[in-house]
Design an enzyme around this catalytic site. Sequence first.
Site, PDB file in Angstrom:
ATOM      1  N   GLU A   1      27.957 -22.911  81.489  1.00  0.00           N
ATOM      2  CA  GLU A   1      26.909 -22.657  80.503  1.00  0.00           C
ATOM      3  C   GLU A   1      25.520 -23.079  80.967  1.00  0.00           C
ATOM      4  O   GLU A   1      24.521 -22.719  80.341  1.00  0.00           O
ATOM      5  CB  GLU A   1      27.258 -23.365  79.190  1.00  0.00           C
ATOM      6  CG  GLU A   1      28.463 -22.735  78.496  1.00  0.00           C
ATOM      7  CD  GLU A   1      28.889 -23.479  77.242  1.00  0.00           C
ATOM      8  OE1 GLU A   1      28.514 -24.658  77.094  1.00  0.00           O
ATOM      9  OE2 GLU A   1      29.603 -22.876  76.418  1.00  0.00           O
TER      10      GLU A   1
ATOM     11  N   GLU B   1      47.928 -32.457  88.767  1.00  0.00           N
ATOM     12  CA  GLU B   1      47.087 -33.619  88.499  1.00  0.00           C
ATOM     13  C   GLU B   1      47.591 -34.889  89.167  1.00  0.00           C
ATOM     14  O   GLU B   1      46.889 -35.897  89.209  1.00  0.00           O
ATOM     15  CB  GLU B   1      46.964 -33.851  86.995  1.00  0.00           C
ATOM     16  CG  GLU B   1      48.221 -34.355  86.318  1.00  0.00           C
ATOM     17  CD  GLU B   1      47.963 -34.676  84.847  1.00  0.00           C
ATOM     18  OE1 GLU B   1      48.109 -35.856  84.480  1.00  0.00           O
ATOM     19  OE2 GLU B   1      47.636 -33.755  84.088  1.00  0.00           O
TER      20      GLU B   1
END
Length: 265
Positions: A78, A109
């Site tokens: 963004e 992870e």
Amino acid sequence: MSTTESPSEFNHLETLSTHELLAGINSVDQTVPQAVAKALPQIEALVDATVERLSKGGRLFYIGAGTSGRLGILDASECPPTFGVPHGVVIGLIAGGDTAIRKAVENAEDDTEQAWKDLQAHNITNQDIVVGIAASGRTPYVIGGLEQARQAGLATGCIVCNAGSRVAAVAEFPVEVVTGPEFVTGSTRLKAGTAQKLVLNMLTTATFIRLGRVKGNKMVDMQLSNAKLVDRGEKMLMDELGIAQPEAAELLRRHGSVRAALNAR
């Protein structure tokens, strides 16, 4: 036990009505901004460190897994349309790669080496800053990435939702927003995810305001990528210059951005 993994203060959720479920979620969500407020001094330090690096040509990297990784990617994506910065100034990396944005990648992870490999693929340097995002504060992908980044002389920060975490211990500029038990026990996409999103909003918004990407209170460097944003740009020019819409539209068409149009007058 980490507080984000502590048992919910609500029980027998399956017996509650829709109204009761929504009221319960809303009631605990209201505690999140209060938790963020307590971390403002830490957020300030992280913003100042980020401004320093970006003002000298550095970049901001986010590393995270699952929800945390996706939030970093969202924030990074963004920044170009909002502030007109080039793609690649803010970069979000997620354990498991781009596939993991939409679908969980098992065990990604847990790899302590992969984050540094992912960072190196972007030719990372000691001018950059790396921010680890991990609600639990114990994600191996994030810990390993921050440790190796710091050893290489990079500035490091983090956003975690537990106190005294391993991730915070290895970050130079830790942000700890302690959100407590979730409505659904351990579901950190709820309060913890909301807290992380709030801090990310603050980090990049404050950073790019400090770097001159906002004039007054307006996004004068935003990309005019659709009709809504062109209309917003025209209204900015009308307000700032006291002109009518046709003249604002022509100025925007001629100069290509609100800032350029303002500077031309």
